[in-house]
Design a protein around this motif. Structure first.
Motif, short mmCIF file in Angstrom:
data_model
loop_
_atom_site.label_atom_id
_atom_site.label_comp_id
_atom_site.label_asym_id
_atom_site.label_seq_id
_atom_site.Cartn_x
_atom_site.Cartn_y
_atom_site.Cartn_z
N GLU A 242 8.16 -14.43 -11.72
CA GLU A 242 7.46 -15.12 -12.79
C GLU A 242 6.76 -16.37 -12.24
OE1 GLU A 242 8.27 -16.86 -17.30
OE2 GLU A 242 9.89 -15.95 -16.14
N GLY A 243 5.48 -16.53 -12.59
CA GLY A 243 4.71 -17.68 -12.14
C GLY A 243 4.24 -17.59 -10.70
N GLU A 244 4.48 -16.50 -10.03
CA GLU A 244 4.16 -16.36 -8.60
C GLU A 244 2.81 -15.67 -8.43
OE1 GLU A 244 6.23 -14.78 -4.44
OE2 GLU A 244 7.10 -14.26 -6.38
N SER A 245 2.02 -16.15 -7.45
CA SER A 245 0.72 -15.57 -7.11
C SER A 245 0.69 -15.25 -5.62
CB SER A 245 -0.42 -16.54 -7.45
OG SER A 245 -0.50 -16.78 -8.83
N ARG A 246 -0.32 -14.49 -5.25
CA ARG A 246 -0.52 -14.19 -3.83
C ARG A 246 -2.03 -14.22 -3.58
NH1 ARG A 246 3.27 -13.29 0.49
NH2 ARG A 246 1.93 -12.84 2.26
N ASP A 247 -2.50 -15.25 -2.84
CA ASP A 247 -3.94 -15.37 -2.63
C ASP A 247 -4.43 -14.60 -1.42
OD1 ASP A 247 -2.78 -16.91 -0.71
OD2 ASP A 247 -3.81 -18.78 -1.24
N GLU A 248 -3.53 -14.06 -0.62
CA GLU A 248 -3.92 -13.21 0.50
C GLU A 248 -3.01 -11.98 0.49
OE1 GLU A 248 -3.75 -15.41 4.10
OE2 GLU A 248 -5.31 -16.84 3.52
N ALA A 249 -3.52 -10.89 -0.06
CA ALA A 249 -2.71 -9.68 -0.22
C ALA A 249 -2.88 -8.70 0.92
CB ALA A 249 -3.05 -9.01 -1.54
N ALA A 250 -3.69 -9.02 1.92
CA ALA A 250 -3.98 -8.08 3.01
C ALA A 250 -2.74 -7.54 3.71
CB ALA A 250 -4.91 -8.74 4.02
N PRO A 251 -1.64 -8.30 3.92
CA PRO A 251 -0.47 -7.74 4.60
C PRO A 251 0.18 -6.57 3.86
CG PRO A 251 -0.40 -10.14 4.61
CD PRO A 251 -1.50 -9.75 3.70
N PHE A 252 -0.18 -6.37 2.59
CA PHE A 252 0.42 -5.30 1.80
C PHE A 252 -0.58 -4.18 1.50
CE2 PHE A 252 2.30 -9.39 0.78
CZ PHE A 252 3.64 -9.16 1.06
N ILE A 253 -1.78 -4.26 2.09
CA ILE A 253 -2.84 -3.31 1.78
C ILE A 253 -2.95 -2.26 2.87
CG2 ILE A 253 -5.33 -3.05 1.41
CD1 ILE A 253 -5.39 -5.80 0.21
N ASP A 254 -3.11 -1.00 2.45
CA ASP A 254 -3.45 0.10 3.34
C ASP A 254 -4.89 0.52 3.05
OD1 ASP A 254 -0.85 0.14 4.39
OD2 ASP A 254 -0.16 1.42 2.74
N TYR A 255 -5.54 1.11 4.05
CA TYR A 255 -6.95 1.47 3.85
C TYR A 255 -7.23 2.87 4.38
CZ TYR A 255 -7.97 0.95 8.84
OH TYR A 255 -8.00 1.12 10.19
N LEU A 256 -8.34 3.42 3.88
CA LEU A 256 -8.82 4.72 4.34
C LEU A 256 -10.34 4.68 4.27
CD1 LEU A 256 -8.39 7.75 5.07
CD2 LEU A 256 -8.46 8.23 2.61
#
Length: 651
Positions: free
Chosen positions: A26-40
């Motif tokens: 609760e109340g938490e944000s993440r301004d850089e989500a790249a470590p959790f992203i996969d791509y194709l």
């Protein structure tokens, strides 16, 4: 439908095997989500969401290994997968913030336990007001179910770079980040606007192309970055998405053109070389051709090439500044430093990326903004320095002209006095000896030459100062002759005039300089190529007699060889110096040479020339005899004439 929902539920309920899940409290944000992203990356045909959800396709996703998702230029689409888990027991409101302002195609699906929902869809035809959040960057509000993992599937295509910063923020954090970014961006725009206002003020105070070109350059910088940041789509053309997707190309080209125009305007003041001017004009033409090529070439390819061409343009601007700086010195330092700052910023970022460093898109833009502000400041200082330099040069030129005018007035006064004395000498010559008449004859040509020379002394330049010095030499010569004529007003005194040694030893260079000044205007009027070869030799002889003989030689050449060439110089001949006057005129027949030595006798060429007296060579003979000087004249019909005078050389 039920089986599909069961599949989605199973997919959402199970944690990823590698546990790469963005977990939020609760109340938490993440301004850089790249470590959790996969791509194709799509390879060939476009993939639909159902195809991507197939386990065979899903298995091909790979982790993003950089600080932001970015894959250079891609012809196909890019897929991103971001799993987000709500660790609390109640729903969480979040904003999925995509830190880019425009994509050719963009679709975002939210996959939950019970359904798959398309929450954001934009393409190159979507107007600005179709965005769920009216913000210059793409963002969408969503709700995360309690104690569940929601997967966001993002597909996009781009005509430019594929960098996609992704953040998951609380509404409060999103509002705060918007406020911070707006403050920072418009502070930058405010600085650029101040530069524009300053340039307008400078144009009013000092009209001219310099500050106009600077103002245009800063204006195009501001417009280009306003578009690149996304504010142009939000405020300037919200209903023109097709133009917005294309506009970065013409606006970037316009920026390069305005920079080249400023470089030409600014450096042209300081003697920009013709070759570099041609290169800068070629930059402007090429940028126009690059935009026109969009009619025939894929825009995405042109945008890729535009990045390289922009770097080349920056290097050209820097090189032109360095070349002009080496030629003109420190006053061009601001221009060089400004473009050097842009180059350093570009090279630093490229090296940082290529060597494995990590910079976000926002950091890249901030770095370039700082470099651009620095460059605009340096260009402004360069323009101000150029204006001050131009003012100093104008002030110096005015001082030179004032000095020249004063010198000219002095020369006119001296000329008037000299003419009065000449009139006196001429009147005395009527009742005095034959030598005084000869001197009066010699005075006519120098006085005419001096009048013509004084008329041209107006600008005060270095060349004119040199002319004034030469005229001074001629004045001294004429004044000496007039003084000699006045001293010999009686017949008895006249017999001793030419025996007087006025300057022994003498410099040949001074004699030649006086001759150049005396006959410059007359030779130009007669369309004669008149050349005097300087010499540093010294001789022992009467300078006045030497000048009188040589001036008679030259006067005859000008009278009888119009449109030809006359060369005056000195040759060494053992222990003597030989002054020589060469012309390429019609020449004199051998049988006429002895005849024209007599007084008031003219050859055939002289009879055809208006204004001749037949005294010239007779006077030469008498002066040479009185001063113990040797002279000679050689000529042949159709081959010109060579007259020479030998004097004793001083080694």
């Amino acid at each position: 439908m039920l089986s599909a929902m069961t599949f989605f539920a199973a997919s959402a309920g199970a944690e990823p095997v590698d546990e790469r899940v963005l977990t939020l409290a609760e109340g938490e944000s993440r301004d850089e989500a790249a470590p959790f992203i996969d791509y194709l990356l799509e390879d060939g045909d476009r993939l639909g969401i159902q195809e991507v959800l197939d386990s065979n396709i899903t298995a091909r996703f790979a982790p993003v290994e950089r600080v932001e998702a970015g894959f250079g230029y891609q012809d196909g689409g890019v897929w991103l997968r971001l799993p987000v888990r709500n660790s609390t027991g109640k729903p969480l409101e979040r904003v999925l913030h995509l830190g880019t302002n425009f994509m050719t195609e963009l679709e975002v699906w939210q996959e939950g336990a019970a359904e798959l929902e398309l929450i954001l869809s934009q393409d190159e035809r979507s107007p600005f007001d179709s965005r769920p959040i009216p913000y210059h960057q793409l963002a969408v509000s969503t709700e995360l179910p309690p104690r569940e993992t929601t997967t966001f599937w993002i597909r996009y295509t781009s005509q430019g770079a594929t960098v996609m910063p992704v953040a998951v923020e609380t509404p409060a954090q999103f509002t705060q980040s918007i406020s911070a970014k707006l403050t920072k961006d418009f502070a930058f725009y405010g600085i650029m606007a101040m530069f524009i206002i300053a340039s307008i003020g400078a144009i009013i105070v000092s009209p001219g192309r310099l500050f106009v070109s600077y103002g245009l350059y800063v204006l195009t910088v501001l417009l280009y970055l306003f578009q690149r940041d996304g504010y142009a789509f939000q405020y300037l053309w919200p209903d023109a998405p097709l133009w917005n997707g294309f506009s970065s190309l013409p606006l970037g080209a316009l920026l390069a053109v305005s920079a080249a125009f400023f470089a030409i305007t600014y450096l042209g003041v300081h003697g920009l070389s013709r070759r570099m001017r041609t290169v800068l004009i070629a930059v402007m033409v090429f940028q126009g051709a690059l935009v026109a090529a969009a009619l025939f070439v894929d825009v995405s390819r042109l945008k890729q090439f535009a990045v390289t061409s922009t770097t080349i343009c920056i290097l050209i601007f820097l090189a032109s500044g360095i070349l002009a700086w080496r030629r003109e010195g420190p006053r061009l330092l601001f221009f060089v430093v400004g473009w050097f700052g842009i180059v350093i910023a570009s090279v630093t970022m490229l090296a940082y990326h290529n060597l494995g460093g990590e910079l976000t898109r926002a950091a890249n833009l901030d770095t370039m903004r700082m470099a651009i502000v620095f460059d605009a400041l340096m260009m402004g200082l360069a323009a101000i320095a150029g204006l001050l330099q131009a003012q100093r040069e104008r002030a110096g030129l005015l001082r030179q002209r004032e000095t020249a005018l004063r010198e000219q007035m002095k020369l006119h006064d001296r000329l008037a006095s000299l003419e009065r004395r000449y009139e006196l000498a001429a009147s005395l010559a009527q009742s005095s000896s034959r030598r005084i008449a000869d001197t009066a004859h010699d005075l006519r040509q120098p006085l005419y030459a001096l009048r013509a020379a004084i008329k041209h002394v107006t600008s005060g330049t270095a060349d004119q100062q040199k002319e004034i010095a030469e005229i001074e030499e001629s004045f001294r010569y004429i004044e000496t002759l007039v003084a000699s004529a006045l001293e010999t007003a009686t017949v008895d005194a006249a017999e001793n005039v030419l025996d007087k040694d006025l300057a022994t030893p003498n410099e040949a260079g001074k004699i030649l300089s006086a001759l150049r000044s005396m006959f410059r205007a007359e030779s130009v009027a007669a369309e004669i190529d008149f050349r005097v070869v300087d010499s540093s030799a010294a001789f022992a002889a009467d300078a006045v007699a030497t000048l009188r003989i040589l001036s008679n030689f030259i006067a005859n050449c000008i009278a009888y060889a119009p449109g030809k060439r006359i060369v005056v110089g000195v040759r060494r001949d053992k222990d003597k110096l030989r002054f020589e006057v060469h012309d390429t005129g019609p020449g004199i027949a051998e049988y006429e040479l002895e005849q024209i030595m007599g007084r008031c006798v003219q050859g055939e060429a002289g009879k055809q020339s208006a204004g001749g007296t037949g005294l010239g060579l007779a006077i030469v003979s008498e002066i040479a005899m009185s001063a113990s000087l040797e002279w000679n004249i050689r000529s042949a019909l159709g081959r010109g004439t060579v007259a020479s005078l030998s004097v004793l050389s001083i080694s």
